[in-house]
Design a protein around this motif. Structure first.
Motif, short mmCIF file in Angstrom:
data_model
loop_
_atom_site.label_atom_id
_atom_site.label_comp_id
_atom_site.label_asym_id
_atom_site.label_seq_id
_atom_site.Cartn_x
_atom_site.Cartn_y
_atom_site.Cartn_z
N SER A 30 5.51 -20.10 -0.65
CA SER A 30 4.43 -21.56 0.31
C SER A 30 5.05 -22.03 -0.12
CB SER A 30 3.47 -20.94 0.53
OG SER A 30 2.63 -20.69 -0.33
N GLN A 31 4.98 -22.61 -1.62
CA GLN A 31 5.24 -24.05 -2.20
C GLN A 31 6.59 -24.67 -1.57
OE1 GLN A 31 5.12 -24.29 -6.65
NE2 GLN A 31 4.56 -26.35 -6.50
N TRP A 32 7.60 -24.30 -2.13
CA TRP A 32 8.71 -24.47 -1.45
C TRP A 32 8.90 -25.00 -0.39
CZ3 TRP A 32 12.35 -24.18 2.74
CH2 TRP A 32 13.41 -24.63 1.87
N ARG A 33 8.00 -23.98 0.40
CA ARG A 33 8.32 -24.52 2.44
C ARG A 33 7.16 -26.02 2.24
NH1 ARG A 33 9.35 -21.37 5.74
NH2 ARG A 33 9.16 -18.79 5.14
N GLU A 34 5.64 -26.23 1.46
CA GLU A 34 5.35 -27.69 1.28
C GLU A 34 6.09 -28.58 0.26
OE1 GLU A 34 1.84 -27.15 -1.33
OE2 GLU A 34 1.82 -24.64 -0.31
N LEU A 35 6.66 -28.94 -0.29
CA LEU A 35 7.83 -29.34 -0.92
C LEU A 35 8.77 -29.73 -0.40
CD1 LEU A 35 7.83 -28.31 -4.70
CD2 LEU A 35 6.75 -29.63 -4.21
N SER A 36 9.51 -29.51 0.70
CA SER A 36 10.53 -29.01 1.31
C SER A 36 10.25 -29.93 2.94
CB SER A 36 11.03 -28.07 1.73
OG SER A 36 11.58 -28.31 3.08
N SER A 37 8.99 -30.03 3.06
CA SER A 37 8.26 -30.91 3.74
C SER A 37 7.27 -31.68 3.24
CB SER A 37 7.56 -30.63 4.74
OG SER A 37 6.64 -29.40 4.58
#
Ligand SMILES: *[C@@H]1O[C@H](CO)[C@@H](O)[C@H](O)[C@H]1NC(C)=O
Ligand SMILES: *[C@@H]1O[C@H](CO)[C@@H](O)[C@H](O)[C@H]1NC(C)=O
Ligand SMILES: *[C@@H]1O[C@H](CO)[C@@H](O)[C@H](O)[C@H]1NC(C)=O
Ligand SMILES: [Zn+2]
Length: 507
Positions: free
Chosen positions: A196-203
């Motif tokens: 879920s952090q990856w998703r946040e960082l990715s956007s």
């Protein structure tokens, strides 16, 4: 062809006179350009050439003729007479966060590395500040050495803050970073939280030079587990720039991260570029899979020799291979050294086949052009980017300018041989990433670099102090639960008579 000064000034006047649409053009004049020819798929050497950079891209290259139809704007002319111009190097495997350990691992083994410096154990040593500055100083070191693109296998993702610190340093570094967030088993911060952090960082990441990627090494531990499935699904979503994994078999037993293992979980044959690091135990089947799915390995010559991963078959898959550095705190940071080591050890290996039959080798098996392509264009291909690692129209302007008159280069006529076999990092005069200088006239162009050095030294001193106070691990019994025992190595002796010269670590 000679490019006359008069023609150049006429051109610059013409250039200035045209409509000023873009203020970011640079014209490199008079140098020998090692460009890339898509037709022959070989380097193309252009002497006394002109290279125009417009914003982040190479606009055109020529041997001195004025272009027809050049676009417009201000141009900064950079005299490259007597210089060699190459693409920046591409490193497809590194762990940037480890820079603070520098020189402590000079004689480390892989088993000792796991228990002393690896992601499994290093978390208590780092604050977010340490992590940030270690990553940043490590990338500066790479830029200084002409490495303009890095696939960073970032396994410092132990907490949200520590993960973000490494990403932030990558964004702030000025290098082109494929930042591969490592999904790994961490107490109180599980893989679902990491995803879920990856998703946040990715956007959230808006840097044009940083591409969110994925690293995962646990295909071996849980091929059907929920974590692996979640990672596989994330890859299938297609938003990760690259997926990378470590693959080292033998008694290390990390075999499910092989091309076969990745194919079994259904990700090898996808549009996401995959980089299998080391692939030290590549099989003929694995090689076939890499070719048919157009995926690549990263050979890290120095690290694979330093630690004993070995690479018995890597020379048989160089058509799907790139080069990496790995744990640069323990050895060279530059891809030039990796290319040179790989060139000569591969020659050794291939010659040996012939000499073992008591026959005289009739040809040299491996050319400097091939080593050069591995260090540049093949890295771009491994990352799925035809516009990286080449000097060609529309490629990214990631460029290294070498001082062709340095004592080590002087007298060259083949610019590729000059770089691959004679140059050192000290001969690198300018480095540009995305059309911007990051090193100029032999010095990094970094605002407040002294301050970065001071911060880095504070962290390095503290962390190195903690490590020096930690006794070396006992290497007895079996390695990390694999059931395979430690075995003795022959100690080298460089001293006549008593003593071997091994000595202490002078840290
Ligand atoms: C990373 O950068 C972001 C955006 O600038 C900032 O909000 C965050 O606090 C930084 N995190 C760390 C750990 O440095
Ligand atoms: C990969 O996918 C393509 C297109 O779907 C298919 O033609 C090919 O056989 C697949 N290759 C492998 C090794 O599965
Ligand atoms: C590295 O060298 C030090 C000093 O000689 C020695 O104590 C240590 O055992 C060596 N480490 C390995 C892994 O060989
Ligand atoms: Zn590694």
């Amino acid at each position: 062809m000679q490019f006359h000064e008069a023609a150049l000034s006429a051109f610059v006047i013409f250039y200035h006179a045209a409509v000023a649409a873009c203020a970011y053009s640079k014209l490199l004049t008079g140098g020998t350009i090692v460009a890339y020819d898509e037709g022959t798929r070989l380097p193309k050497v252009i002497r006394d050439g002109l290279l125009l950079i417009r914003e982040d891209r190479i606009a055109w290259i020529s041997d001195g003729a004025l272009p027809d139809n050049v676009a417009t704007g201000d141009v900064e002319v950079i005299d490259c007479t007597d210089k060699i111009i190459t693409p920046g190097f591409i490193d497809t495997h590194r762990h940037g966060w480890q820079t603070v350990f520098k020189t402590l691992g000079s004689n480390t083994t892989l088993a000792e590395y796991f228990s002393r410096y690896s992601a499994l154990v290093a978390r208590p040593l780092f604050t977010p500040e340490d992590l940030y500055i270690s990553q940043l100083a490590g990338i500066h070191e790479a830029l200084n050495a002409g490495v303009t693109t890095i696939l960073d296998h970032a396994h410092h993702t132990w907490t949200r803050e520590l993960a973000a610190a490494g990403l932030n340093a990558s964004v702030d570094s000025g290098a082109r970073i494929f930042w591969a967030y490592t999904f790994q088993n961490v107490e109180n911060f599980g893989i679902p939280d990491q995803i879920s952090q990856w998703r946040e960082l990715s956007s959230a990441v808006s840097s044009k030079l940083t591409a969110l990627s994925i690293a995962y090494d646990d295909f071996a531990n849980s091929p059907e587990g929920a974590d692996t499935l979640a990672v596989v699904n994330l890859v299938h979503e297609g938003n990760a720039a690259v997926l990378t994994t470590h693959h080292v078999e033998g008694p290390w037993m990390i075999e499910e991260n092989s091309p076969e293992g990745l194919h079994r979980v259904g990700i090898l044959n996808s549009s996401t570029p995959i980089v299998v690091s080391h692939a030290a135990s590549l099989t003929p089947r694995g090689a076939q899979l890499l070719r048919s799915t157009n995926q690549h390995i990263s050979i890290t010559p120095e690290s694979e020799m330093h630690y004993g991963h070995l690479h018995p078959a890597s020379h048989l898959i160089l058509d799907q291979a790139s080069l990496g550095v790995d744990t640069h705190f323990a050895f060279s940071t530059d891809i030039l050294t990796q290319a040179r080591m790989w060139l000569q050890t591969t020659r050794y290996r291939v010659y040996k086949n012939t000499l073992d039959r008591w026959e005289i080798p009739v040809g040299n098996p491996f050319s400097v052009n091939q080593a050069f392509l591995l260090a540049t264009r093949n890295g771009g291909l491994a990352l799925g980017r035809k516009d990286l690692g080449v000097i060609a129209p529309d490629a990214k302007a990631d460029i290294v300018v070498w001082d062709g008159c340095s004592p080590s280069m002087l007298g060259w006529s083949d610019p590729i041989a000059a770089v691959i076999l004679h140059a050192s990092v000290g001969d690198i005069e300018h480095v540009l990433v995305d059309g911007e200088f990051v090193k100029r006239d032999g010095k990094l162009v970094i605002e407040g670099y002294k301050g970065v050095q001071d911060r880095f030294l504070r962290s390095a001193k503290r962390i190195q102090g903690l490590l020096k106070a930690t006794p070396l691990p006992q290497q007895e019994g079996a390695f990390l639960g694999t059931g395979y025992p430690y075995g003795q190595v022959m100690e080298i002796d460089v001293q006549r008579g008593e003593g071997t010269g091994y000595g202490p670590i002078y840290a």
